[in-house]
Design a protein around this motif. Structure first.
Motif, PDB file in Angstrom:
ATOM      1  N   VAL A   1       0.848  -1.195   0.000  1.00  0.00           N
ATOM      2  CA  VAL A   1       0.000   0.000   0.000  1.00  0.00           C
ATOM      3  C   VAL A   1       0.882   1.244   0.000  1.00  0.00           C
ATOM      4  N   GLY A   2       0.661   2.150  -0.946  1.00  0.00           N
ATOM      5  CA  GLY A   2       1.492   3.348  -1.066  1.00  0.00           C
ATOM      6  C   GLY A   2       0.727   4.624  -0.802  1.00  0.00           C
ATOM      7  N   PHE A   3       1.125   5.305   0.291  1.00  0.00           N
ATOM      8  CA  PHE A   3       0.598   6.649   0.586  1.00  0.00           C
ATOM      9  C   PHE A   3       1.732   7.673   0.438  1.00  0.00           C
ATOM     10  N   SER A   4       2.866   7.374   1.104  1.00  0.00           N
ATOM     11  CA  SER A   4       3.924   8.378   1.303  1.00  0.00           C
ATOM     12  C   SER A   4       4.574   8.785  -0.005  1.00  0.00           C
TER      13      SER A   4
ATOM     14  N   GLY B   1       4.903  13.064   3.806  1.00  0.00           N
ATOM     15  CA  GLY B   1       5.199  11.995   4.766  1.00  0.00           C
ATOM     16  C   GLY B   1       4.125  12.015   5.831  1.00  0.00           C
ATOM     17  N   SER B   2       4.365  12.795   6.893  1.00  0.00           N
ATOM     18  CA  SER B   2       3.341  12.933   7.932  1.00  0.00           C
ATOM     19  C   SER B   2       2.113  13.646   7.383  1.00  0.00           C
TER      20      SER B   2
ATOM     21  N   LYS C   1       6.922   6.568  -1.830  1.00  0.00           N
ATOM     22  CA  LYS C   1       8.202   6.301  -1.161  1.00  0.00           C
ATOM     23  C   LYS C   1       8.061   5.278  -0.059  1.00  0.00           C
ATOM     24  N   TRP C   2       9.076   4.487   0.140  1.00  0.00           N
ATOM     25  CA  TRP C   2       9.178   3.599   1.311  1.00  0.00           C
ATOM     26  C   TRP C   2       7.992   2.647   1.409  1.00  0.00           C
TER      27      TRP C   2
ATOM     28  N   THR D   1       6.383  -0.567   1.969  1.00  0.00           N
ATOM     29  CA  THR D   1       6.736  -1.884   2.509  1.00  0.00           C
ATOM     30  C   THR D   1       6.177  -2.972   1.602  1.00  0.00           C
TER      31      THR D   1
ATOM     32  N   HIS E   1      11.072  -3.021   1.271  1.00  0.00           N
ATOM     33  CA  HIS E   1      10.728  -1.594   1.084  1.00  0.00           C
ATOM     34  C   HIS E   1      11.209  -1.117  -0.280  1.00  0.00           C
TER      35      HIS E   1
ATOM     36  N   LEU F   1      11.790   1.665  14.072  1.00  0.00           N
ATOM     37  CA  LEU F   1      10.989   2.055  12.902  1.00  0.00           C
ATOM     38  C   LEU F   1       9.494   2.069  13.201  1.00  0.00           C
TER      39      LEU F   1
ATOM     40  N   ILE G   1       7.958   5.312  13.738  1.00  0.00           N
ATOM     41  CA  ILE G   1       7.898   6.226  12.581  1.00  0.00           C
ATOM     42  C   ILE G   1       6.693   5.924  11.686  1.00  0.00           C
ATOM     43  N   ILE G   2       6.409   4.606  11.513  1.00  0.00           N
ATOM     44  CA  ILE G   2       5.416   4.238  10.497  1.00  0.00           C
ATOM     45  C   ILE G   2       3.974   4.293  11.024  1.00  0.00           C
TER      46      ILE G   2
ATOM     47  N   SER H   1       3.579   8.572  12.978  1.00  0.00           N
ATOM     48  CA  SER H   1       4.726   8.617  13.899  1.00  0.00           C
ATOM     49  C   SER H   1       4.239   8.867  15.322  1.00  0.00           C
TER      50      SER H   1
ATOM     51  N   GLU I   1       4.912  11.314  17.167  1.00  0.00           N
ATOM     52  CA  GLU I   1       4.473  12.712  17.329  1.00  0.00           C
ATOM     53  C   GLU I   1       3.039  12.871  16.809  1.00  0.00           C
TER      54      GLU I   1
ATOM     55  N   LEU J   1      -0.331  13.950  18.854  1.00  0.00           N
ATOM     56  CA  LEU J   1      -1.210  15.064  18.474  1.00  0.00           C
ATOM     57  C   LEU J   1      -2.662  14.584  18.399  1.00  0.00           C
TER      58      LEU J   1
HETATM   59  P1  FAD Z   1       8.339  13.626   8.140  1.00  0.00           P
HETATM   60  O1  FAD Z   1       6.893  13.759   7.874  1.00  0.00           O
HETATM   61  O2  FAD Z   1       9.275  14.497   7.378  1.00  0.00           O
HETATM   62  O3  FAD Z   1       8.558  13.863   9.692  1.00  0.00           O
HETATM   63  C1  FAD Z   1       9.877  13.991  10.265  1.00  0.00           C
HETATM   64  C2  FAD Z   1       9.707  14.144  11.780  1.00  0.00           C
HETATM   65  O4  FAD Z   1       8.904  15.294  12.077  1.00  0.00           O
HETATM   66  C3  FAD Z   1       8.982  12.952  12.414  1.00  0.00           C
HETATM   67  O5  FAD Z   1       9.506  12.713  13.695  1.00  0.00           O
HETATM   68  C4  FAD Z   1       7.555  13.434  12.524  1.00  0.00           C
HETATM   69  O6  FAD Z   1       6.832  12.771  13.543  1.00  0.00           O
HETATM   70  C5  FAD Z   1       7.764  14.910  12.830  1.00  0.00           C
HETATM   71  N1  FAD Z   1       6.603  15.719  12.422  1.00  0.00           N
HETATM   72  C6  FAD Z   1       6.119  15.918  11.172  1.00  0.00           C
HETATM   73  N2  FAD Z   1       5.037  16.711  11.210  1.00  0.00           N
HETATM   74  C7  FAD Z   1       4.814  16.998  12.505  1.00  0.00           C
HETATM   75  C8  FAD Z   1       3.852  17.788  13.204  1.00  0.00           C
HETATM   76  N3  FAD Z   1       2.827  18.393  12.573  1.00  0.00           N
HETATM   77  N4  FAD Z   1       3.951  17.873  14.545  1.00  0.00           N
HETATM   78  C9  FAD Z   1       4.945  17.222  15.211  1.00  0.00           C
HETATM   79  N5  FAD Z   1       5.881  16.476  14.619  1.00  0.00           N
HETATM   80  C10 FAD Z   1       5.827  16.377  13.276  1.00  0.00           C
HETATM   81  N6  FAD Z   1       4.687   4.669   3.546  1.00  0.00           N
HETATM   82  C11 FAD Z   1       3.716   4.095   2.788  1.00  0.00           C
HETATM   83  O7  FAD Z   1       2.967   4.796   2.129  1.00  0.00           O
HETATM   84  N7  FAD Z   1       3.548   2.740   2.746  1.00  0.00           N
HETATM   85  C12 FAD Z   1       4.338   1.894   3.460  1.00  0.00           C
HETATM   86  O8  FAD Z   1       4.155   0.679   3.394  1.00  0.00           O
HETATM   87  C13 FAD Z   1       5.380   2.467   4.257  1.00  0.00           C
HETATM   88  N8  FAD Z   1       6.220   1.670   4.965  1.00  0.00           N
HETATM   89  C14 FAD Z   1       7.262   2.243   5.654  1.00  0.00           C
HETATM   90  C15 FAD Z   1       8.180   1.424   6.323  1.00  0.00           C
HETATM   91  C16 FAD Z   1       9.258   1.983   6.975  1.00  0.00           C
HETATM   92  C17 FAD Z   1      10.253   1.088   7.637  1.00  0.00           C
HETATM   93  C18 FAD Z   1       9.441   3.387   6.997  1.00  0.00           C
HETATM   94  C19 FAD Z   1      10.621   4.030   7.695  1.00  0.00           C
HETATM   95  C20 FAD Z   1       8.525   4.203   6.375  1.00  0.00           C
HETATM   96  C21 FAD Z   1       7.430   3.645   5.696  1.00  0.00           C
HETATM   97  N9  FAD Z   1       6.518   4.447   5.024  1.00  0.00           N
HETATM   98  C22 FAD Z   1       5.519   3.886   4.273  1.00  0.00           C
HETATM   99  C23 FAD Z   1       6.650   5.894   5.097  1.00  0.00           C
HETATM  100  C24 FAD Z   1       6.142   6.401   6.442  1.00  0.00           C
HETATM  101  O9  FAD Z   1       4.747   6.339   6.464  1.00  0.00           O
HETATM  102  C25 FAD Z   1       6.693   7.820   6.663  1.00  0.00           C
HETATM  103  O10 FAD Z   1       8.090   7.689   6.864  1.00  0.00           O
HETATM  104  C26 FAD Z   1       6.054   8.511   7.841  1.00  0.00           C
HETATM  105  O11 FAD Z   1       4.720   8.846   7.570  1.00  0.00           O
HETATM  106  C27 FAD Z   1       6.805   9.781   8.236  1.00  0.00           C
HETATM  107  O12 FAD Z   1       7.025  10.575   7.119  1.00  0.00           O
HETATM  108  P2  FAD Z   1       8.500  11.142   6.807  1.00  0.00           P
HETATM  109  O13 FAD Z   1       9.447   9.993   6.924  1.00  0.00           O
HETATM  110  O14 FAD Z   1       8.447  11.863   5.540  1.00  0.00           O
HETATM  111  O15 FAD Z   1       8.809  12.097   8.004  1.00  0.00           O
END
Ligand code: FAD
Length: 365
Positions: free
Chosen positions: A109-112, A117-118, A141-142, A144, A190, A341, A344-345, A348, A350, A354
């Motif tokens: 499943v792909g969202f990111s 990301g968040s 991205k990323w 799984t 991934h 990890l 994070i997934i 996160s 944070e 919230l």
């Molecule tokens: P960012 O969004 O850039 O955040 C960086 C940091 O800032 C984090 O600590 C975050 O909590 C914090 N932050 C961001 N915004 C806020 C806010 N408003 N308030 C407070 N803190 C904040 N994605 C998919 O779509 N499908 C998958 O199957 C999938 N599998 C994954 C598996 C792994 C092992 C990993 C590492 C990632 C995977 N992802 C997947 C992506 C994952 O969903 C994102 O990494 C995650 O949503 C965080 O996004 P980012 O890495 O871009 O971090």
């Protein structure tokens, strides 16, 4: 269920460390497990699944999580794909896709995205209607399990909101680029997914129409959050077992480590973490099984508590084993990397905090 757990233990045996080192789970094994309905065990029996309740599925997921977080991650992706089809798809789409997902086809499943990301509201992937087809363009991205997948559930934007579209990985315009050397869950496959002018039949869009982004994302992620939460319970159980076994046998200063109070304190902390995570997961699964209105917040709570406890608990287990657990492939070393990890997934820590704060602030009394 206990028979299924025993048979899985025998098939994974002590291979998880090797999969972690090589970064791969054998594809034939994944297909076999998939074809036995083991990778998405909550799918109803009419579609070839096991029809497990959330509570039973949780127990099974924790068992897999204790054996191998990479395999559990593949299972989470498959389950999330099936759940999204079940929740958003039409009856025809469910009848077509679910038997494939319980029949050996693998899904992710792909969202990111690079810019989302968040903040998934920032997704830029488009799903454009063109006659009786849709055209998908974007970069996920990323994702799984994408390295193993036959089908991708891709979330993007259409004119009338966010949509989830089912993309066979063999479709022209799909390129899957494996992520090298992830910190943990190293065999979970991934990958980044590039979608360039990917043309599909219009009925590849689940439900056929758009939804508000937050609604679609919450629906799909809810399953993933429960699965990750229970997987973290498994990590904690594996860490507790490794730490107690080692502390009982290894002697320093003329007695077993467990008889040194500071080490016993670590064991108590690990036991507490495992119990706390188990209880919040059980509560959330009961909310799912009873269709309780508390389901959403209980799920976020379970994911947040289990992930933070697992990250802390795995670090504690490495501390207890010290040099004995400090090599790649060892249960506690894997757990240490895998558990981090989990914070994070699927939202996160944070983002979970919230959401929990928003809930607490809006709750009456
Ligand atoms: P960012 O969004 O850039 O955040 C960086 C940091 O800032 C984090 O600590 C975050 O909590 C914090 N932050 C961001 N915004 C806020 C806010 N408003 N308030 C407070 N803190 C904040 N994605 C998919 O779509 N499908 C998958 O199957 C999938 N599998 C994954 C598996 C792994 C092992 C990993 C590492 C990632 C995977 N992802 C997947 C992506 C994952 O969903 C994102 O990494 C995650 O949503 C965080 O996004 P980012 O890495 O871009 O971090």
């Amino acid at each position: 269920l206990s028979g299924a757990m025993t048979s899985l233990t025998l098939r994974v045996s002590d291979l998880a460390g090797e999969w972690d080192r090589t970064g791969l789970i054998p594809l034939e094994l994944l297909r076999e497990l998939g074809a036995e309905g083991r990778l998405c065990a909550e799918v109803p029996e009419q579609y070839g699944g096991w029809g497990l309740s959330s509570l039973h599925s949780g127990a099974y997921t924790a068992h897999v999580g204790g054996l191998c977080s990479s395999l559990r991650s593949v299972m989470t992706s498959q389950g999330m794909a099936a759940w999204t089809v079940q929740r958003l798809g039409t009856a025809e789409q469910a009848a077509d896709l679910l038997p494939r997902l319980t029949g050996g086809a693998l899904a992710a499943v792909g969202f990111s995205e690079p810019g989302a990301g968040s903040d998934l509201a920032a997704m830029a992937t488009t799903v454009r209607r063109d006659g009786d087809t849709v055209v998908v363009d974007g970069h996920k991205k990323w994702v799984t399990a994408a390295h193993y997948a036959d089908l991708l559930v891709v979330v993007g934007r259409q004119e009338d909101g966010a949509v989830a579209v089912v993309v066979p990985t063999g479709t022209p315009g799909v390129r899957i680029e494996r992520i090298a050397d992830p910190l943990g869950c190293r065999a979970a496959g991934h990958a980044d997914v590039h979608l360039d002018g990917v043309r599909l039949p219009a009925d590849s869009v689940l439900g056929g129409h758009g939804l508000p982004t937050a609604l679609l994302v919450t629906t799909a992620l809810a399953y993933g959050r429960m699965s990750v939460a229970w997987g973290c319970v498994g990590i904690l159980r594996a860490c507790l077992a490794a730490a107690t076994a080692h502390a009982t046998v290894r002697e320093q200063f003329g007695r077993p480590l467990a008889e040194h109070q500071l080490v016993a304190g670590h064991i108590a902390d690990l036991y507490t973490a495992e119990q706390v995570a188990t209880r919040v997961c059980e509560h959330a699964s009961r909310c799912w099984d009873e269709g309780s209105p508390d389901q959403v917040v209980a799920t976020v709570l379970a994911k947040h508590v289990s992930a933070t406890q697992a990250a802390r608990g795995a670090a504690t287990a490495v501390q207890v084993l010290a040099s004995a657990g400090s090599r790649d492939g060892h249960t506690v070393a894997r757990a240490y990397r895998d558990a981090k990890l989990m914070e994070i997934i699927e939202g996160s820590s944070e983002l979970c905090r919230l959401m929990l704060a928003r809930h607490a602030l809006s709750a009456p009394g």
